[in-house]
Design a protein around this motif. Structure first.
Motif, PDB file in Angstrom:
ATOM      1  N   GLN A  99       0.830  -1.209   0.000  1.00 15.86           N
ATOM      2  CA  GLN A  99       0.000   0.000   0.000  1.00 15.86           C
ATOM      3  C   GLN A  99       0.864   1.258   0.000  1.00 15.86           C
ATOM      4  OE1 GLN A  99      -2.990  -0.084   3.062  1.00 15.86           O
ATOM      5  NE2 GLN A  99      -3.693  -2.147   2.541  1.00 15.86           N
TER       6      GLN A  99
ATOM      7  N   ALA B  65       0.949   4.094  -2.903  1.00 14.99           N
ATOM      8  CA  ALA B  65       0.779   5.512  -2.594  1.00 14.99           C
ATOM      9  C   ALA B  65       1.925   6.338  -3.157  1.00 14.99           C
ATOM     10  CB  ALA B  65       0.686   5.701  -1.079  1.00 14.99           C
TER      11      ALA B  65
ATOM     12  N   ALA C 205       2.089  10.357  -3.448  1.00 11.00           N
ATOM     13  CA  ALA C 205       1.832  10.734  -2.056  1.00 11.00           C
ATOM     14  C   ALA C 205       3.143  10.933  -1.313  1.00 11.00           C
ATOM     15  CB  ALA C 205       0.990   9.668  -1.365  1.00 11.00           C
TER      16      ALA C 205
ATOM     17  N   GLY D 155       0.750  12.243   3.132  1.00 14.92           N
ATOM     18  CA  GLY D 155      -0.267  11.535   2.367  1.00 14.92           C
ATOM     19  C   GLY D 155      -0.281  10.047   2.676  1.00 14.92           C
ATOM     20  N   LYS D 156       0.896   9.441   2.799  1.00 13.75           N
ATOM     21  CA  LYS D 156       0.952   8.016   3.124  1.00 13.75           C
ATOM     22  C   LYS D 156       0.403   7.755   4.530  1.00 13.75           C
ATOM     23  CE  LYS D 156       5.321   7.603   2.002  1.00 13.75           C
ATOM     24  NZ  LYS D 156       6.649   6.983   1.788  1.00 13.75           N
TER      25      LYS D 156
ATOM     26  N   ARG E 258      -1.856   9.633   6.111  1.00 17.36           N
ATOM     27  CA  ARG E 258      -3.291   9.918   6.155  1.00 17.36           C
ATOM     28  C   ARG E 258      -4.118   8.858   5.447  1.00 17.36           C
ATOM     29  NH1 ARG E 258      -6.237  15.393   3.711  1.00 17.36           N
ATOM     30  NH2 ARG E 258      -8.384  14.778   4.254  1.00 17.36           N
ATOM     31  N   TYR E 259      -3.640   8.390   4.292  1.00 16.75           N
ATOM     32  CA  TYR E 259      -4.463   7.504   3.476  1.00 16.75           C
ATOM     33  C   TYR E 259      -4.079   6.029   3.580  1.00 16.75           C
ATOM     34  CZ  TYR E 259      -5.976  11.882   1.357  1.00 16.75           C
ATOM     35  OH  TYR E 259      -6.491  13.143   1.164  1.00 16.75           O
TER      36      TYR E 259
ATOM     37  N   PRO F 162      -5.846   4.684   8.293  1.00 13.33           N
ATOM     38  CA  PRO F 162      -6.956   3.724   8.184  1.00 13.33           C
ATOM     39  C   PRO F 162      -6.599   2.332   8.674  1.00 13.33           C
ATOM     40  CG  PRO F 162      -6.749   5.013   6.171  1.00 13.33           C
ATOM     41  CD  PRO F 162      -5.525   5.304   6.985  1.00 13.33           C
TER      42      PRO F 162
ATOM     43  N   PRO G 216     -12.208   2.655   9.691  1.00 11.08           N
ATOM     44  CA  PRO G 216     -12.424   2.748   8.256  1.00 11.08           C
ATOM     45  C   PRO G 216     -13.697   2.051   7.844  1.00 11.08           C
ATOM     46  CG  PRO G 216     -10.709   1.134   8.749  1.00 11.08           C
ATOM     47  CD  PRO G 216     -11.025   1.834  10.039  1.00 11.08           C
TER      48      PRO G 216
END
Length: 318
Positions: free
Chosen positions: A196, A200, A205, A209-210, A212-213, A217, A315
């Motif tokens: 993942q 990203a 990202a 960003g990594k 947060r997304y 989660p 999530p």
């Protein structure tokens, strides 16, 4: 017809054996729940309606203990405020600090073992010994912390001797022993699939960003676990606050010495301390039981609220 007649009792015996087997496996939990939770809870509810000093026979007094606890006890308000303050501030900072340390150790390339050991070792210190050491370090007159702050030209707080700094000092003590949450968050962070993160990065990202997304989660169930267990533990906060207050007061503690908890100026007084003071120092067991049930109801309400709000934290499922 004969086959059916002979089969039915056999099926009943088989089901009975299965139920007994299940009860046998459940019996350790059932015994522990009954002895250590069910019976104490029922007994606490019973004594909350009684006048009982642990010597004479209990006498029914109706709602007198509840009225005293909720409307007449002068220290209930400060104790409740201190407990809720510690729940909000201490739990939040412990989660943030534990997650930050976990991210740091799982990210660095070298020295991870040293930092992991250094941050985990303080958690192994007994609560009383850790509190004694912290009170010594933060002693406003002779402690090394204020000596360093003074040499650097910074303000030197009175820490446990100042009502405004006493609770922040307890928070610093809890952050010093952050090793338990650090290990939990490290396990959660290492369990996030690397694929993942790679996906990203391909999408452009950055580090935020990594987190947060991808990271957030994946670890939100662990964050929820840390918050709920932290709230329950902080609702029972007793040892560190009591020891810190008694040591900072400078009163010599010996056999038979009774010291009003919460020094300085009731700033470190928590509801569990008030329960102990009522039940074992003033021998007002009925009021102590009523206050215990108030604390239990408050802990249940906060925990239920957190669990009901978990949909906004966990999530969404596909």
């Amino acid at each position: 017809m004969a086959a059916t007649t002979t089969t039915a009792p056999a099926l009943r015996r088989k089901r009975t054996r299965e139920r007994l087997r299940i009860l046998g496996f459940l019996s350790p939990w059932l015994v522990g729940f009954t002895v250590f939770f069910g019976y104490p809870l029922i007994a606490t509810g019973y004594f909350s309606f009684m006048h009982y000093n642990q010597i004479e026979r209990p006498a029914f007094v109706g709602l007198r203990n509840w009225t005293y606890v909720l409307t007449q006890m002068p220290l209930f308000g400060p104790a409740l405020w201190n407990t809720l303050w510690l729940v909000v501030v201490m739990v939040a900072l412990r989660v943030v600090f534990g997650l930050g340390i976990g991210l740091l150790i799982t990210t660095i390339k070298s020295g991870a073992g040293f930092f992991r050991t250094a941050f985990y070792l303080p958690y192994l210190a007994p609560p009383v010994a850790a509190t004694v050491a912290f009170v010594f370090l933060l002693n406003p007159a002779t402690g090394p912390v204020n000596a360093i702050l003074g040499a650097a030209g910074l303000p030197t707080p009175s820490w446990f001797n100042d009502p405004h700094w006493a609770k922040p000092s307890l928070v610093l003590l809890s952050l010093w022993g952050i090793g338990d949450l650090m290990v939990i968050f490290m396990a959660a962070l290492l369990d996030v699939p690397k694929e993942q993160y790679e996906a990203a990065e391909l999408d452009g990202a950055g580090a935020w960003g990594k987190f947060r997304y991808v990271t957030w989660p994946s670890i939100t169930p662990i964050v929820l676990f840390a918050v709920v267990t932290g709230v329950v533990q902080t609702m029972q906060y007793y040892t560190q606050a009591l020891v810190a207050g008694k040591l900072a007061s400078g009163v010599s503690i010996g056999p038979g010495t009774v010291i009003q908890p919460g020094y300085p100026d009731h700033a470190t007084l928590t509801v569990p301390q008030l329960v102990y003071s009522l039940g074992f120092e003033n021998f007002n067991t009925g009021a102590a039981c009523a206050l215990s049930l108030v604390l239990f109801a408050l802990a249940m309400a906060v925990t239920t609220l957190l669990m009901r709000k978990r949909a906004g934290l966990l999530p969404a499922e596909d």
